[in-house]
Design an enzyme around this catalytic site. Structure first.
Site, PDB file in Angstrom:
ATOM      1  N   LYS A  53       0.842  -1.201   0.000  1.00  0.00           N
ATOM      2  CA  LYS A  53       0.000   0.000   0.000  1.00  0.00           C
ATOM      3  C   LYS A  53       0.879   1.254   0.000  1.00  0.00           C
ATOM      4  O   LYS A  53       0.609   2.214  -0.729  1.00  0.00           O
ATOM      5  CB  LYS A  53      -0.927  -0.001   1.228  1.00  0.00           C
ATOM      6  N   GLN A  97      -4.341  -0.999   9.695  1.00  0.00           N
ATOM      7  CA  GLN A  97      -4.261  -2.342   9.105  1.00  0.00           C
ATOM      8  C   GLN A  97      -4.877  -3.362  10.061  1.00  0.00           C
ATOM      9  O   GLN A  97      -4.472  -3.471  11.218  1.00  0.00           O
ATOM     10  CB  GLN A  97      -2.790  -2.685   8.809  1.00  0.00           C
ATOM     11  N   ASP A 120     -10.836   3.042   4.461  1.00  0.00           N
ATOM     12  CA  ASP A 120     -11.268   1.642   4.361  1.00  0.00           C
ATOM     13  C   ASP A 120     -12.795   1.534   4.346  1.00  0.00           C
ATOM     14  O   ASP A 120     -13.342   0.451   4.131  1.00  0.00           O
ATOM     15  CB  ASP A 120     -10.745   0.835   5.562  1.00  0.00           C
TER      16      ASP A 120
END
Ligand code: NAP
Length: 294
Positions: A53, A97, A120
């Protein structure tokens, strides 16, 4: 029929180029879009995801910070970091994460995020926005599924979409997105009876379970489109999806491979979300073309 491969890698590259152009326009407008990735602990898979990422976001022109915290970080400290990032105007996207190490409450951390920075798309406000059809941020994997269909002119309207898996990360938001495109949607899960029969009725079949080759070739309707979200390690250590790719290809019109399908699209959509978040927070209009993407 031998199904055509929906090349997620190439499609993701096209998305990433579009995002890089959006970032360049934001920079021209005086906004340097910034993404902070929070990695707690040493989970090897998470480290690989975070590295990928970081690289992709840096290549697209974002300013990227990775905040690495030890696995024994107390919940209160993690929440304090989130608060600090929420208040930092240079940070437009925050990605924590997941999964977090045992003992940490991921749900509480997600709820602590500023929803406008939640790239997200997991904050309850973003979940509500998806369900009500209002402006928000959409989880990256389901957004990537829709994007790969759009970029191959595969329509959803009036078609029967069967989603296997009902997680908050993939199955449920994907079902909502398909519904918003006027598909007729069936959601299957671990308690579904006659899973194969449901799958055989799909014009578009999405497998998001996490079981290698669960979906067999004869579960796929002739001419269907198959999106394989699953990522599993086969007995030989190689990555395999939730679909028996070779057998399913005999019947599908289009199919995403694993690797090289939805995985790269997920990262590309993270970048797209971060550009969207930056533009909104900075009050920069990206015009009709960008608005249509949401
Ligand atoms: P998850 O939270 O574990 O959810 C799995 C879903 O599958 C659950 O809804 C579960 O049903 C259902 N399920 C389990 N066994 C089943 C069975 N035998 N038949 C039908 N349904 C079954 O997983 P997730 O986060 O959604 O991820 C799913 C897969 O996608 C994993 O392999 C993950 O690694 C992969 N993934 C890939 C990407 C990417 O970038 N490509 C991103 C995210 C996830 P219940 O709800 O009844 O338990």
């Amino acid at each position: 029929m031998t199904g055509r491969i929906l090349d997620g890698k190439a499609t993701a590259q096209a998305v990433r180029e579009d995002v890089a152009a959006r970032v360049a326009r934001l920079v021209e407008a005086g906004v340097q879009p910034g993404l902070t990735v929070v990695l707690v602990g040493e989970d090897p898979a998470s480290q690989v995801y975070v590295r990928n990422k970081d690289r992709a976001a840096t290549a697209a022109g974002f300013r990227v910070d990775t905040l690495r915290l030890p696995a024994d970080t107390p919940q209160a400290d993690l929440l304090a970091h989130v608060e600090r990032l929420n208040a930092d105007d240079a940070v437009h996207g925050i990605l924590v994460q997941l999964p977090l190490p045992g003992g940490l409450d991921a749900d509480q951390v997600v709820r602590a995020l500023d929803p406008r920075k939640d790239v997200d798309g997991l904050h309850p406000e973003n979940v509500a926005a998806l369900v009500t059809g209002s402006e928000g941020l959409v989880p990256c994997t389901p957004a990537g599924c829709i994007e790969v269909l759009d970029r191959h002119d595969i329509p959803l309207e009036g078609r029967h979409v069967v989603v296997v898996g009902r997680s908050m990360l993939v199955g449920k938001p994907l079902a909502q997105l398909a519904l918003a495109r006027n598909a007729t949607v069936t959601i299957c899960h671990s308690r579904t009876t006659d899973l194969a029969d449901h799958c055989r009725r799909a014009d578009v079949l999405v497998a998001a379970v996490g079981r290698a080759k669960l979906v067999q070739g004869d579960w796929v309707r002739e001419g269907a489109t198959v999106l394989d979200v699953g990522i599993n390690r086969g007995d030989d250590g190689k990555l395999v999806g939730d679909v028996d790719l070779e057998a399913a290809r005999e019947r599908a019109a289009w199919i995403t491979p694993v690797p090289g399908g939805i995985g790269p699209m997920t990262i590309a959509m993270l970048l797209a979300n971060t550009a969207t978040a930056a533009a909104r927070q900075a009050g920069v209009s990206e015009g009709e073309e960008a608005a249509a993407r949401r």
